[in-house]
Scaffold this motif. Structure first.
Motif, PDB file in Angstrom:
ATOM      1  N   GLU A 231       1.028   4.241 -16.004  1.00 52.86           N
ATOM      2  CA  GLU A 231       1.881   4.860 -14.989  1.00 52.86           C
ATOM      3  C   GLU A 231       3.198   4.111 -14.843  1.00 52.86           C
ATOM      4  OE1 GLU A 231      -1.467   6.924 -12.158  1.00 52.86           O
ATOM      5  OE2 GLU A 231      -0.798   4.908 -11.627  1.00 52.86           O
ATOM      6  N   ALA A 232       4.211   4.805 -14.371  1.00 53.08           N
ATOM      7  CA  ALA A 232       5.540   4.211 -14.216  1.00 53.08           C
ATOM      8  C   ALA A 232       5.575   3.283 -13.007  1.00 53.08           C
ATOM      9  CB  ALA A 232       6.575   5.316 -14.045  1.00 53.08           C
ATOM     10  N   PHE A 301       4.126   2.516  -8.564  1.00 55.11           N
ATOM     11  CA  PHE A 301       4.044   1.224  -7.881  1.00 55.11           C
ATOM     12  C   PHE A 301       5.374   0.497  -7.974  1.00 55.11           C
ATOM     13  CE2 PHE A 301       3.217  -0.017 -12.226  1.00 55.11           C
ATOM     14  CZ  PHE A 301       3.790  -1.287 -12.340  1.00 55.11           C
ATOM     15  N   VAL A 302       5.632  -0.322  -6.953  1.00 53.56           N
ATOM     16  CA  VAL A 302       6.742  -1.278  -6.965  1.00 53.56           C
ATOM     17  C   VAL A 302       6.137  -2.634  -6.649  1.00 53.56           C
ATOM     18  CG1 VAL A 302       8.825  -2.055  -5.794  1.00 53.56           C
ATOM     19  CG2 VAL A 302       8.545   0.372  -6.331  1.00 53.56           C
ATOM     20  N   ALA A 303       6.366  -3.594  -7.529  1.00 52.75           N
ATOM     21  CA  ALA A 303       5.815  -4.943  -7.353  1.00 52.75           C
ATOM     22  C   ALA A 303       6.956  -5.942  -7.210  1.00 52.75           C
ATOM     23  CB  ALA A 303       4.935  -5.311  -8.546  1.00 52.75           C
ATOM     24  N   ARG A 320      11.198   3.238  -3.549  1.00 49.71           N
ATOM     25  CA  ARG A 320      11.363   3.926  -4.838  1.00 49.71           C
ATOM     26  C   ARG A 320      10.027   4.362  -5.419  1.00 49.71           C
ATOM     27  NH1 ARG A 320      15.948  -0.587  -5.530  1.00 49.71           N
ATOM     28  NH2 ARG A 320      17.454   0.574  -4.305  1.00 49.71           N
ATOM     29  N   ALA A 321       8.943   3.961  -4.800  1.00 52.25           N
ATOM     30  CA  ALA A 321       7.613   4.414  -5.222  1.00 52.25           C
ATOM     31  C   ALA A 321       7.254   5.693  -4.480  1.00 52.25           C
ATOM     32  CB  ALA A 321       6.570   3.344  -4.926  1.00 52.25           C
ATOM     33  N   SER A 328       0.808   5.704  -3.675  1.00 46.75           N
ATOM     34  CA  SER A 328       1.558   4.710  -4.434  1.00 46.75           C
ATOM     35  C   SER A 328       1.380   3.345  -3.788  1.00 46.75           C
ATOM     36  CB  SER A 328       3.048   5.069  -4.472  1.00 46.75           C
ATOM     37  OG  SER A 328       3.233   6.375  -4.974  1.00 46.75           O
ATOM     38  N   THR A 329       1.730   2.296  -4.534  1.00 47.07           N
ATOM     39  CA  THR A 329       1.494   0.932  -4.075  1.00 47.07           C
ATOM     40  C   THR A 329       2.792   0.138  -3.994  1.00 47.07           C
ATOM     41  OG1 THR A 329      -0.654   0.943  -5.195  1.00 47.07           O
ATOM     42  CG2 THR A 329       0.203  -1.198  -4.530  1.00 47.07           C
TER      43      THR A 329
END
Length: 601
Positions: A231-232, A301-303, A320-321, A328-329
């Motif tokens: 996943e993106a 996801f955004v980490a 942005r997720a 989303s995470t």
């Protein structure tokens, strides 16, 4: 302008039957000629708030956007809907610019995108004078605020819009604004008389999690493999070197990833951004230079591998997720060194005292979010002045941390710092102080005879990681401070309250169990029925091939949510397909037969 007209445009052009909460009031107000300041979260549908009024008002909607690299994609997405859109920026050659200018003057455009610096060019101002302007939309309006996190000097000139074109309505939009930023946008853009629309900043589909930093690369790899395989996503790091290293690490572990930072040449940055927009499942590892205006709906996801400098920056980046509304995470790894590094950056910054004080206030708010015992979402929304109830979908709700009386631990640690300074005239970083508390006879401890101090070995009730947590939280509470280039620890004015005046110190205990994971994100396909799932995959394959052929991102063709509904409803006629949310007139005419053929197998 009456509501039925704007609703008709929403349905005919964009393929939706109803507005999202708050949209119609804004759209009707601007379409009727009113000025507006709109605060709405990323993914909340801000673009429609100026696109639809531009389509129903006479003239061309002029959109001021700082996102030169994305204007082509924004225009492509509108053209796919049958909207006549164009842009003017420094990436075009003179011939391309002349063609767009001629279209504007001939009334052959519905929307024209401009970079803010274009308004400093006399020729652009003269062009707008000659044409018919329906409205001015100022996107990413927080860029005008020096209190905010994305200040752009070119935005300061936008106050002149109202002075030169007083009859043209203006709409300024942003997803990130505290009360201070909101006030500054209002003042700098002269929007005191405008109607202010403030939507809820809540993004309920995003699960917020902040984890203690413990082998962050391995933690990131676990997140990607176990929750977001294929996943993106976006991974944020503070330094260019970290960006390069993490991207390389992911690739070595079989994960498709590319770096993005200002040190890469423009061609490489453009290529990596284009790949992210057009390919499924690519991860971008980036500095904060990446992401503003990215309209990719399926970022799962955004980490963050480094502590963001402000809650505004964190909120905008995590936003942005999940722009498509699917689960989303937002995941952040946070440790003691982050606090030390950020404090050091502030102390060494070139700004004046007021600037450093502002940066410290931003950092303090970010640390408060990280150390929160209550719901993360309540804390996050509270920062933006909005109340909320516990969400049940963040780490502190799913696995509530406990607090413990850390007064004695704090006194022991602060005493060690004080004794080093008073008895030895020495200052050290966290590592040496923790070694002293644990009674470790390292070479550095014995070299400085620190094993002879009365505090040597008085802290064996806690482990090294636990002591690092104590240091981190004392720094976050302002009971310790960082000094100098080597990150040495010193006491503060408040330390004496703990050491000598009986102030209690409550500290956060990390939960023994990991926060319950959000359901695997593959669920978006798994939720489909046994009959619909293969249809959905056929539609995705068709969309990918079509997007590649046209050189546009896949979401410009159709969003996943639209494909899922098509796969579930299995329309067999153009009329049935046209009733699906997200299928407007233009897309129905352009893709309808191909979609029906794909559905039929």
């Amino acid at each position: 302008m009456t509501s039925p007209e704007t609703l008709q445009v929403l349905n005919r052009v964009f393929g939706y039957d109803s507005f999202r909460e708050g949209q119609q009031e804004i759209i009707d107000h601007v379409a009727g000629g009113g000025d507006a300041l709109v605060l709405m979260p990323t993914g909340g549908g801000k673009s429609l708030c100026y696109q639809i009024p531009s389509l129903v008002r006479e003239g061309v909607g002029v959109v001021i956007s700082p996102l030169i690299a994305l204007m082509q994609d924004q225009v492509d997405a509108l053209r796919a809907l049958g909207v006549r859109a164009g842009f003017l920026n420094s990436t075009q050659d003179p011939g391309e610019r002349r063609m767009v200018e001629a279209e504007f003057l001939a009334g052959e455009l519905d929307l024209l995108y401009l970079a803010p610096e274009r308004l400093k060019v006399d020729a652009t101002v003269a062009l707008l004078d000659k044409g018919s302007v329906a409205l001015f939309a100022i996107d990413e309006a927080h860029c005008v605020s020096q209190w905010g996190h994305d200040f752009r000097p070119d935005y300061l000139a936008l106050s002149s819009l109202h002075e030169r074109w007083p009859e043209v309505p203006r709409i300024a939009l942003t997803a990130t604004a505290t009360k201070a930023t909101h006030a500054e946008i209002t003042q700098r853009l002269k929007l005191e008389e405008a109607h202010h629309f403030v939507a809820s900043f809540d993004r309920p589909n995003i699960q917020y999690r902040i984890a203690p930093k413990n082998e962050p690369r391995k933690q990131l790899l676990d997140l990607v493999r176990n929750e977001h395989a294929g996943e993106a996503g976006i991974v944020y790091c503070l330094s260019r070197k970290s960006v390069e290293d993490i991207a390389e690490f992911l690739v070595r572990n079989g994960i498709d990833a590319v770096p993005y930072h200002a040190g890469l040449d423009a061609g490489t940055r453009a290529e990596h951004q284009a790949r992210f927009l057009r390919e499924d499942g690519l991860i971008v590892v980036a500095t904060i230079a990446f992401g503003m205006g990215i309209d990719k709906p399926d970022v799962r996801f955004v980490a963050h591998l480094d502590l963001p400098k402000s809650v505004e920056g964190y909120y905008q980046e995590t936003g942005r997720a999940g722009r498509d509304g699917l689960p989303s995470t937002a995941w952040l790894a946070y440790g003691l060194q982050d606090v030390v590094q950020q404090r050091k950056l502030i102390d060494n910054s070139e700004g004046d005292v007021a600037h450093r004080r502002k940066q410290s206030a931003h950092l303090d708010a970010m640390l408060a979010l990280c150390e929160a015992v209550e719901c993360r979402r309540v804390q996050l929304l509270g920062y933006f002045g909005q109340s909320a109830t516990p969400c049940g979908n963040c780490d502190t709700c799913l696995a509530p941390p406990e607090s413990w009386d850390g007064t004695v631990a704090a006194q022991k640690l602060l005493s060690t710092v004080v004794r080093l300074r008073r008895e030895r005239r020495q200052k050290f970083g966290a590592g040496q102080i923790i070694d002293i508390l644990l009674g470790k006879k390292t070479s550095k401890v014995t070299q400085h005879s620190h094993d002879e101090l009365s505090v040597f070995g008085i802290g064996t009730e806690l482990s090294e990681p636990e002591w690092r947590g104590v240091v981190r939280q004392l720094l976050a509470k302002g009971l310790l401070a960082v000094e100098g280039d080597y990150g040495t620890l010193v006491t503060t004015g408040e330390s004496d309250e703990v050491l000598y005046r009986g102030r209690k110190v409550l500290l956060r205990t990390e939960p023994k169990r990991a926060a319950k994971q959000a359901k695997p994100r593959r669920a978006e396909a798994a939720e489909l029925s046994e009959e619909a799932a293969p249809v959905f995959e056929r539609l995705r394959a068709w969309r990918a091939a079509t997007a590649k052929e046209q050189g546009v991102p896949a979401y410009v063709i159709f969003h996943d949510a639209t494909l899922r509904q098509i796969a579930t409803d299995r329309p067999s006629s153009m009329a049935e397909l046209g009733a699906v949310s997200g299928v407007g007139e233009s897309k129905l005419a352009k893709y309808g037969e191909q979609v029906l053929e794909t559905v039929g197998g």
